[in-house]
Design a protein around this motif. Structure first.
Motif, short mmCIF file in Angstrom:
data_model
loop_
_atom_site.label_atom_id
_atom_site.label_comp_id
_atom_site.label_asym_id
_atom_site.label_seq_id
_atom_site.Cartn_x
_atom_site.Cartn_y
_atom_site.Cartn_z
N PRO A 118 2.56 11.80 -11.55
CA PRO A 118 2.53 12.95 -12.81
C PRO A 118 3.51 13.84 -12.82
O PRO A 118 4.01 13.84 -14.05
N SER A 119 4.67 14.24 -11.84
CA SER A 119 5.87 14.99 -12.05
C SER A 119 6.47 14.16 -13.04
O SER A 119 7.23 14.22 -13.85
N PHE A 120 6.88 12.57 -12.91
CA PHE A 120 8.01 12.12 -13.70
C PHE A 120 7.21 11.43 -15.24
O PHE A 120 7.81 12.06 -16.03
N ALA A 121 5.73 11.44 -15.51
CA ALA A 121 4.86 11.64 -16.85
C ALA A 121 5.48 12.82 -16.84
O ALA A 121 5.54 13.32 -18.19
N ALA A 152 0.71 -1.22 -0.03
CA ALA A 152 -0.07 -0.25 0.24
C ALA A 152 0.96 1.44 0.21
O ALA A 152 0.43 2.03 -1.29
N ALA A 153 1.92 1.24 0.73
CA ALA A 153 2.98 2.39 0.99
C ALA A 153 3.64 2.88 -0.75
O ALA A 153 3.99 3.98 -1.10
N VAL A 168 3.78 5.46 -5.51
CA VAL A 168 3.81 5.46 -7.00
C VAL A 168 3.33 6.74 -7.84
O VAL A 168 3.21 8.15 -8.60
N ARG A 169 1.73 6.91 -7.46
CA ARG A 169 0.62 7.63 -7.40
C ARG A 169 1.21 9.21 -7.08
O ARG A 169 0.76 10.19 -8.08
#
Length: 432
Positions: free
Chosen positions: A310-313, A299-300, A305-306
């Motif tokens: 957005p920043s990585f994308a 879960a962590a 990842v979530r």
């Protein structure tokens, strides 16, 4: 004598100035045309010296007829008229009349580019309308599927006489014909096969098939038969009507019926289930805590990842845009095309590179920045593409090296044009 020489020069100059582009067209084949028969309008376009841009063959409308421009390669031509050498390009239109009667084609304007004293020039040539008659006393008045050299074949992916209940039998029917287009070939009427379920896949159509030095078209249909019961079943015969343009007669191509034998499905032996050994009750609390720890860790990880996605994308998209939009990336793409692509693709890539550098045409780019070797290779390429000249191949390596060297020089010019960040004054240079 001087007066005669002047008169001879004026005659030669007048012939050279009178050399202009022209076009001619003709209906291929002779004899009567039946409604539904494909006929070809062959168009030849000629220019003095060589083309600087290929002719643009437009589509046109003809009442009660379908007109297409098949995707076939054009033919290069050469012809000498009154001492002037002309380069030509030939294309063919396909026309399928749908009714009997007199047909008149409209005037067809064709835009092109050619060289006049080494300079690119735009021009338009017009093909005057041509008339032809469709139908006759011995021909049908209604549209039929007309062709010549038609064949029909079928094949199966397995032996139809050795099937088991639940098996699938795939049947492929192929119709091949000359002087037609695949989209004009009617579908095959397969009929129902009693006792069998059948599924017909979308047909596959193909044009431009090389067959015995002629160009054929092909219509392929695939039917899948299945049954859950044993027995003997009949796949009915196939009849495919068509009109033979050679003999001017109606014909029917046929496929024989096929017997399908289906046996009972094989009985599979059951496998006894294996019972797992009873777990030790003392190990259950330890397993529960381990599972809980793994779940928390997963879960962590999902939350992290979530949060970062957005920043990585955004970073990846920006990096990709910068890479794809860079001139060095485009230069690598163009040099790859020069090394492995066709001559037409190479010319298009060079035109794109010239446009990226801010020039309207390749000629403008070469006049300002091109090297002598590059000019020589591109002139050879243009003559091979637009003047129907064969001979020495272009030096792909030389073109690619010239482009890479030009790109490096352009980058160096950009860097050298910037002033120094910390200029040193005259007082600083002089010793104390």
């Amino acid at each position: 004598m001087m007066r005669f020489g002047l008169l001879f020069w004026l005659v030669i100059s007048g012939s050279a100035l009178a050399a202009e582009p022209f076009a001619r067209a003709a209906i291929e084949g002779n004899g009567e045309i039946v409604p539904g028969q494909q006929m070809r309008l062959t168009v030849d376009v000629f220019v003095p010296d060589f083309f600087t841009s290929p002719p643009q063959f437009p589509l046109f409308d003809v009442p009660n007829a379908m007109v297409t421009l098949p995707e076939e390669r054009s033919f290069n031509l050469t012809q000498t008229i009154d001492g002037v050498q002309y380069s030509g390009i030939r294309r063919s239109y396909a026309i399928v009349p749908e009714v009997s009667g007199l047909f008149t084609l409209p005037d067809i304007p064709i835009e092109l580019g050619y060289a006049v004293e080494g300079k690119p020039t735009k021009a338009t040539v017009t093909i005057p309308g041509i008339s032809f008659t469709v139908g006759g006393d011995s021909l049908p008045d209604q549209p039929v599927f007309a062709a010549h050299g038609l064949t029909i074949e079928q094949s199966f992916d397995r032996d139809p006489s050795r099937l088991k209940a639940g098996d699938a039998l795939s049947r492929t029917i192929t119709v091949t014909a000359l002087d037609t287009q695949a989209m004009m070939m009617p579908p095959v009427d397969i009929g129902p096969a009693s006792g069998l379920q059948q599924y017909v896949k979308p047909p596959k159509i193909e044009d431009g098939i090389d067959m015995n030095r002629e160009t054929a078209s092909r219509h392929t249909e695939t039917i899948v038969y299945t049954t859950a019961t044993a027995g003997t079943f009949d796949i009915p015969a196939v009849s495919y009507p068509w009109f033979d343009v050679d003999s001017k007669t109606q014909k029917t191509a046929t496929l024989p019926d096929v017997k399908v034998t289906v046996g009972a499905a094989a009985v599979k032996e059951a496998i006894a289930p294996q019972l797992s050994q009873e777990e030790n009750p003392s190990s259950r609390p330890r397993s529960i805590w381990l599972i809980a720890a793994i779940a928390v860790a997963l879960a962590a990880a999902v939350l992290i990842v979530r949060w970062l996605a957005p920043s990585f994308a955004a970073w990846r998209s920006k990096h990709r845009d910068l890479r794809d939009g860079s001139r060095s990336h485009h230069l690598r793409q163009i040099t790859q095309t020069i090394r492995t692509g066709s001559e037409t693709a190479i010319y298009a890539a060079l035109q794109a590179w010239a446009s990226e550098l801010g020039y309207r045409t390749i000629a403008d780019w070469l006049a300002r920045e091109g090297s002598a070797d590059l000019k020589q290779q591109i002139e050879l390429l243009e003559r091979r593409l637009f003047a129907a000249q064969v001979g020495t191949d272009i030096d792909r390596t030389a073109i690619a090296k010239a482009l890479v060297l030009h790109g490096a020089v352009s980058d160096e010019k950009k860097r050298s044009a910037l002033p120094p960040l910390n200029p040193i004054t005259a007082d600083e240079r002089s010793p104390a």
